[in-house]
Design a protein around this motif. Sequence first.
Motif, short mmCIF file in Angstrom:
data_model
loop_
_atom_site.label_atom_id
_atom_site.label_comp_id
_atom_site.label_asym_id
_atom_site.label_seq_id
_atom_site.Cartn_x
_atom_site.Cartn_y
_atom_site.Cartn_z
N LEU A 101 49.83 -14.67 29.66
CA LEU A 101 49.45 -15.21 30.97
C LEU A 101 48.08 -14.69 31.39
CD1 LEU A 101 52.92 -14.96 32.74
CD2 LEU A 101 51.78 -17.06 31.95
N GLU A 102 47.80 -13.43 31.11
CA GLU A 102 46.49 -12.86 31.44
C GLU A 102 45.39 -13.52 30.61
OE1 GLU A 102 47.01 -8.61 31.09
OE2 GLU A 102 48.01 -8.51 33.04
N ALA A 103 45.66 -13.80 29.34
CA ALA A 103 44.68 -14.48 28.50
C ALA A 103 44.42 -15.88 29.03
CB ALA A 103 45.18 -14.55 27.05
N ARG A 104 45.48 -16.56 29.45
CA ARG A 104 45.33 -17.89 30.04
C ARG A 104 44.50 -17.81 31.32
NH1 ARG A 104 50.50 -21.69 31.30
NH2 ARG A 104 50.40 -22.05 29.06
N ALA A 105 44.73 -16.77 32.13
CA ALA A 105 43.96 -16.59 33.37
C ALA A 105 42.48 -16.44 33.05
CB ALA A 105 44.48 -15.38 34.14
N LEU A 106 42.16 -15.64 32.05
CA LEU A 106 40.76 -15.46 31.67
C LEU A 106 40.16 -16.78 31.19
CD1 LEU A 106 40.94 -12.00 29.89
CD2 LEU A 106 39.68 -12.53 31.99
N ASP A 107 40.92 -17.53 30.40
CA ASP A 107 40.45 -18.84 29.92
C ASP A 107 40.14 -19.78 31.08
OD1 ASP A 107 40.64 -18.08 27.28
OD2 ASP A 107 42.54 -19.13 26.92
N LEU A 108 40.89 -19.65 32.17
CA LEU A 108 40.68 -20.50 33.34
C LEU A 108 39.55 -20.00 34.23
CD1 LEU A 108 44.40 -21.19 34.32
CD2 LEU A 108 42.74 -22.86 33.47
N GLY A 109 39.03 -18.80 33.96
CA GLY A 109 37.94 -18.25 34.75
C GLY A 109 38.40 -17.36 35.90
N LEU A 110 39.67 -16.98 35.90
CA LEU A 110 40.17 -16.10 36.95
C LEU A 110 39.74 -14.67 36.67
CD1 LEU A 110 43.80 -17.51 37.30
CD2 LEU A 110 41.76 -18.14 38.60
N THR A 111 39.50 -13.92 37.73
CA THR A 111 39.11 -12.52 37.57
C THR A 111 40.10 -11.56 38.22
OG1 THR A 111 37.73 -12.64 39.55
CG2 THR A 111 36.65 -13.06 37.41
N ARG A 112 41.06 -12.10 38.98
CA ARG A 112 42.07 -11.26 39.63
C ARG A 112 43.43 -11.94 39.52
NH1 ARG A 112 40.48 -10.62 45.64
NH2 ARG A 112 40.22 -12.87 45.41
N LEU A 113 44.46 -11.11 39.29
CA LEU A 113 45.83 -11.61 39.27
C LEU A 113 46.67 -10.83 40.27
CD1 LEU A 113 46.65 -12.19 35.50
CD2 LEU A 113 46.24 -13.89 37.28
N PHE A 114 47.48 -11.57 40.98
CA PHE A 114 48.35 -11.04 42.02
C PHE A 114 49.80 -11.20 41.56
CE2 PHE A 114 51.12 -12.44 45.50
CZ PHE A 114 51.06 -11.34 46.35
N CYS A 115 50.66 -10.31 41.99
CA CYS A 115 52.10 -10.52 41.84
C CYS A 115 52.81 -9.89 43.03
CB CYS A 115 52.63 -9.95 40.52
SG CYS A 115 52.56 -8.17 40.38
#
Length: 175
Positions: A101-115
Amino acid sequence: MTVETAHVTAAPVVVRPARTSDVRAMRELIEPYVAKRILLGKELVTLYEAVQEFVVAERDGEILGCGALHVLWEDLGEVRTIAVAEGVVGAGVGHRMLEALEARALDLGLTRLFCLTFETSFFGRHGYVEVAEQVVSPEIFSELLRSIDGGVHEFLDLAHVKPNTLGNTRMLKRL
């Protein structure tokens, strides 16, 4: 006479994008966590609508886990609905899905993840830290208020979702 025993090695766990054919198994994985009030319940239709956000962990055709990435804003996403089959808890399945999921987030251009989680040690081991403050500017907060997604409302910590979030910890990771 010597008896030789064959050593059977378990097939590897593969993490891949979820398909519509996985949705019923995903729901079965999620339900025990819902019963324990660890995860919010999801209607079957909601899981089908969001299937493209999910990854699943699979071994020999059996779905062992699922988890989702929901984009909140241009730089911010939320890790949601991570569930692992009881028999593989602690075997690294959740870790592998979170990495995907973090790799997918990086591919999408996200720089922060929340949970929003009860599993603070799991997420803490993966670099997430507790946050109390609002993690978006007032302007973005106003934009996010327009979302109809309940998870976004939980992220915003709106009063009408407080019963869903009691006891959960807000955590954030910079990628």
